[in-house]
Design an enzyme around this catalytic site. Structure first.
Site, PDB file in Angstrom:
ATOM      1  N   ASN A   1     -39.860 -12.958  23.350  1.00 17.48           N
ATOM      2  CA  ASN A   1     -41.289 -13.047  23.642  1.00 17.48           C
ATOM      3  C   ASN A   1     -41.463 -14.072  24.762  1.00 17.48           C
ATOM      4  OD1 ASN A   1     -41.786 -15.807  22.484  1.00 17.48           O
ATOM      5  ND2 ASN A   1     -40.891 -14.802  20.717  1.00 17.48           N
TER       6      ASN A   1
ATOM      7  N   LYS B   1     -48.002 -19.192   3.461  1.00 17.42           N
ATOM      8  CA  LYS B   1     -46.787 -19.972   3.774  1.00 17.42           C
ATOM      9  C   LYS B   1     -46.851 -21.394   3.213  1.00 17.42           C
ATOM     10  CE  LYS B   1     -46.149 -17.249   7.990  1.00 17.42           C
ATOM     11  NZ  LYS B   1     -45.125 -16.969   8.977  1.00 17.42           N
TER      12      LYS B   1
ATOM     13  N   ILE C   1     -39.182 -18.536   8.362  1.00 14.47           N
ATOM     14  CA  ILE C   1     -38.754 -19.948   8.242  1.00 14.47           C
ATOM     15  C   ILE C   1     -39.875 -20.805   7.644  1.00 14.47           C
ATOM     16  CG2 ILE C   1     -37.815 -21.931   9.498  1.00 14.47           C
ATOM     17  CD1 ILE C   1     -37.003 -19.910  11.738  1.00 14.47           C
TER      18      ILE C   1
ATOM     19  N   PHE D   1     -48.289 -22.623  13.310  1.00 13.24           N
ATOM     20  CA  PHE D   1     -49.112 -22.094  14.389  1.00 13.24           C
ATOM     21  C   PHE D   1     -49.395 -20.631  14.066  1.00 13.24           C
ATOM     22  CE2 PHE D   1     -49.749 -24.549  18.340  1.00 13.24           C
ATOM     23  CZ  PHE D   1     -49.207 -25.749  17.919  1.00 13.24           C
TER      24      PHE D   1
ATOM     25  N   LYS E   1     -21.564  -3.733  25.592  1.00 14.42           N
ATOM     26  CA  LYS E   1     -22.830  -3.353  26.231  1.00 14.42           C
ATOM     27  C   LYS E   1     -23.146  -1.886  25.884  1.00 14.42           C
ATOM     28  CE  LYS E   1     -24.975  -2.996  30.714  1.00 14.42           C
ATOM     29  NZ  LYS E   1     -24.728  -2.772  32.126  1.00 14.42           N
TER      30      LYS E   1
HETATM   31  O1  PMT Z   1     -44.220 -21.948  24.154  1.00 15.54           O
HETATM   32  P1  PMT Z   1     -45.515 -21.755  24.911  1.00 15.54           P
HETATM   33  O2  PMT Z   1     -45.331 -20.878  26.126  1.00 15.54           O
HETATM   34  O3  PMT Z   1     -46.180 -23.044  25.222  1.00 15.54           O
HETATM   35  O4  PMT Z   1     -46.508 -20.932  23.962  1.00 15.54           O
HETATM   36  C1  PMT Z   1     -47.032 -21.535  22.825  1.00 15.54           C
HETATM   37  C2  PMT Z   1     -47.134 -20.546  21.637  1.00 15.54           C
HETATM   38  C3  PMT Z   1     -48.142 -19.464  21.949  1.00 15.54           C
HETATM   39  C4  PMT Z   1     -45.767 -19.917  21.347  1.00 15.54           C
HETATM   40  C5  PMT Z   1     -47.562 -21.417  20.391  1.00 15.54           C
HETATM   41  O5  PMT Z   1     -48.799 -22.000  20.674  1.00 15.54           O
HETATM   42  C6  PMT Z   1     -47.661 -20.567  19.128  1.00 15.54           C
HETATM   43  O6  PMT Z   1     -48.673 -19.962  18.832  1.00 15.54           O
HETATM   44  N1  PMT Z   1     -46.571 -20.523  18.331  1.00 15.54           N
HETATM   45  C7  PMT Z   1     -46.419 -19.709  17.124  1.00 15.54           C
HETATM   46  C8  PMT Z   1     -46.106 -18.302  17.505  1.00 15.54           C
HETATM   47  C9  PMT Z   1     -45.868 -17.418  16.291  1.00 15.54           C
HETATM   48  O7  PMT Z   1     -44.756 -17.048  16.054  1.00 15.54           O
HETATM   49  O8  PMT Z   1     -46.895 -17.206  15.553  1.00 15.54           O
HETATM   50  P2  PMT Z   1     -46.901 -16.224  14.257  1.00 15.54           P
HETATM   51  O9  PMT Z   1     -48.345 -16.052  13.987  1.00 15.54           O
HETATM   52  O10 PMT Z   1     -46.062 -15.008  14.523  1.00 15.54           O
HETATM   53  O11 PMT Z   1     -46.193 -17.073  13.130  1.00 15.54           O
HETATM   54  C10 PMT Z   1     -46.890 -17.962  12.265  1.00 15.54           C
HETATM   55  C11 PMT Z   1     -46.083 -19.187  11.953  1.00 15.54           C
HETATM   56  O12 PMT Z   1     -44.904 -18.819  11.235  1.00 15.54           O
HETATM   57  C12 PMT Z   1     -45.622 -19.941  13.162  1.00 15.54           C
HETATM   58  O13 PMT Z   1     -45.682 -21.321  12.900  1.00 15.54           O
HETATM   59  C13 PMT Z   1     -44.169 -19.487  13.357  1.00 15.54           C
HETATM   60  O14 PMT Z   1     -43.371 -20.523  13.960  1.00 15.54           O
HETATM   61  C14 PMT Z   1     -43.748 -19.233  11.917  1.00 15.54           C
HETATM   62  N2  PMT Z   1     -42.709 -18.187  11.756  1.00 15.54           N
HETATM   63  C15 PMT Z   1     -42.939 -16.919  12.145  1.00 15.54           C
HETATM   64  C16 PMT Z   1     -41.982 -15.932  11.946  1.00 15.54           C
HETATM   65  C17 PMT Z   1     -40.772 -16.305  11.322  1.00 15.54           C
HETATM   66  N3  PMT Z   1     -39.833 -15.394  11.116  1.00 15.54           N
HETATM   67  N4  PMT Z   1     -40.571 -17.559  10.946  1.00 15.54           N
HETATM   68  C18 PMT Z   1     -41.514 -18.512  11.152  1.00 15.54           C
HETATM   69  O15 PMT Z   1     -41.320 -19.693  10.808  1.00 15.54           O
END
Ligand code: PMT
Length: 403
Positions: A212, A345, A310, A327, A291
């Site tokens: 991403n 979570k 996570i 986030f 590949k």
């Molecule tokens: O890095 P930049 O370019 O500055 O961009 C910042 C950002 C947009 C990446 C950041 O601000 C942000 O929003 N990060 C979280 C992105 C995300 O994965 O969001 P989510 O809504 O898919 O996940 C929710 C939360 O669960 C997040 O805290 C994520 O880290 C966590 N997660 C998600 C999936 C996973 N398998 N494990 C996780 O821990």
């Protein structure tokens, strides 16, 4: 009334690394700091006073100004140290370390060091044998005991041809330490903070991956701000082009599974965990060893399997008093979805960003966030990612205070 600009007294002593002084000074001026510079006689052999005065837009204090009829009446070693918020010496030679530790006030810089009562930040730079010598180690020990911060030099090829420790860090690293020294807020002192940042790469074959656009900017800004505010910080970063900030423990990971391992380890000791990384939700069920070839096929079907969540696992393992901040990167129903993630979570706080809004989300320098914490009104903020990080940590600090 806006606060007055921060003031740095910049001592430059006579080593080859003095050639970096204009670059360092220019960085501070661009940040709006006021800089007064004291140049030793030896430093003048390596760097021009005119370059430094042009960049600082101020006169440069030279050895000949100390006790001189022309400028001595301004008692520069007293007035400059009274004026400054922070005293930085870069490079700091073995001779200046000695003068500082032993209280030799026979030069302008030495007298200023004796008169100084402000935080002192020294960047020693010299040959590795000199650095390891008994007198230099002893002078460093004395100065640290008195409260000076002495930053270890880098290793690499030295001007004398030796390979080893003794290089002055880059202007960017020096700036990291300066910003921390100038940060008055120390509300994270004594805390361990783990921050995840950047994307994950889920390889499908040796040369291709699913990912991403996360740059790491948001997570890095939070990690750096927490460090400035006194925390011991572990930054768990996915692949990112950003410079690794000074002073932090940096753990480099590639995939969501790597990040999972690193997070579980850090969580054992962290007081606060901030999950700003954009973790890949899926990975290839089977990663091809070679590949993948087109082989004349019009379509390619990949089977994906879910990665571990996570944040959810950290939420399950949360220790009493530990704070878990997530986030939410959303494209619709931003607040409702964020609220749902917070409770699913077991997060204490969630920062949502609408990643389709202009100037917010992935790979830009700014963000538009809404902070939702248990028992608090949602807080909206728009600004640079550095400003957003400060606001997010204010909310974390308030949560920590109420624990
Ligand atoms: O890095 P930049 O370019 O500055 O961009 C910042 C950002 C947009 C990446 C950041 O601000 C942000 O929003 N990060 C979280 C992105 C995300 O994965 O969001 P989510 O809504 O898919 O996940 C929710 C939360 O669960 C997040 O805290 C994520 O880290 C966590 N997660 C998600 C999936 C996973 N398998 N494990 C996780 O821990």
């Amino acid at each position: 009334m806006s606060p007055r600009p921060r003031r740095i007294l910049f001592g430059v002593s006579g080593g080859i690394a003095a050639y970096k002084a204009p670059d360092i000074l220019h960085g501070w001026v661009k940040l709006g700091f006021e800089v007064e510079t004291v140049l030793t006689e030896a430093a003048e052999q390596f760097v021009s006073p005119l370059a430094l005065s042009t960049l600082s837009k101020r006169r440069i204090w030279r050895e000949r100004d100390f006790l001189s009829a022309e400028y001595g009446w301004q008692i520069p070693h007293i007035s400059l140290t009274d004026w400054a918020d922070l005293f930085v010496i870069a490079p700091c030679t073995a001779n200046v370390l000695r003068a500082a530790a032993q209280g030799d006030g026979s030069t302008l810089l030495g007298a200023a060091l004796l008169a100084n009562t402000k935080p002192l930040l020294l960047f020693p730079a010299m040959n590795s044998k000199m650095l390891a010598s008994g007198p230099v180690r002893e002078n460093i020990r004395i100065l640290e005991e008195r409260g000076a911060e002495i930053v270890d030099p880098d290793s690499g090829l030295l001007a004398c041809g030796y390979e080893g420790k003794g290089r002055m860090p880059s202007a960017a690293v020096i700036n990291d330490y300066v910003l921390r020294a100038l940060c008055d807020k120390k509300d994270f002192a004594g805390m361990r903070v783990a921050v995840t940042a950047g994307p994950t790469h889920e390889y499908i074959d040796p040369v291709r991956f699913i990912s991403n656009p996360s740059s790491g900017k948001m997570g890095y800004a939070i990690a750096e701000e927490a460090w400035r505010r006194g925390a011991e910080v572990t930054l768990i970063t996915g692949p990112s082009a950003l410079r690794r900030p000074a002073g932090l423990e940096v753990v480099e990971v590639v995939s969501a599974q790597d990040m999972y391992q690193a997070c579980m380890k850090s969580a054992e000791t962290a007081d606060v965990i901030v999950k700003a990384a954009a973790v890949g939700d899926y990975r290839a069920a089977e990663r091809s060893e070679q590949k993948i070839k087109r082989g004349g096929k019009d379509t390619l079907t990949l089977e994906l399997v879910q990665n571990p969540d996570i944040a959810a696992e950290l939420g399950r393992r949360k220790r009493p008093g530990q704070l878990l901040i997530g986030f939410a990167a959303e494209t619709q129903n931003v607040l409702e979805n964020a609220q749902k993630k917070m409770s699913e979570k077991n997060l204490d706080m969630i920062v949502s960003n609408d990643v389709l809004a202009p100037g917010a989300g992935f790979a830009v320098d700014t963000n538009a966030i809404t902070i939702m914490a248990r028992g608090a009104e949602p807080l909206r903020f728009s600004g640079t990612k550095e400003e957003s990080a400060a606001v997010i940590l204010d909310s974390v600090s308030a949560l920590a205070a109420g624990r």
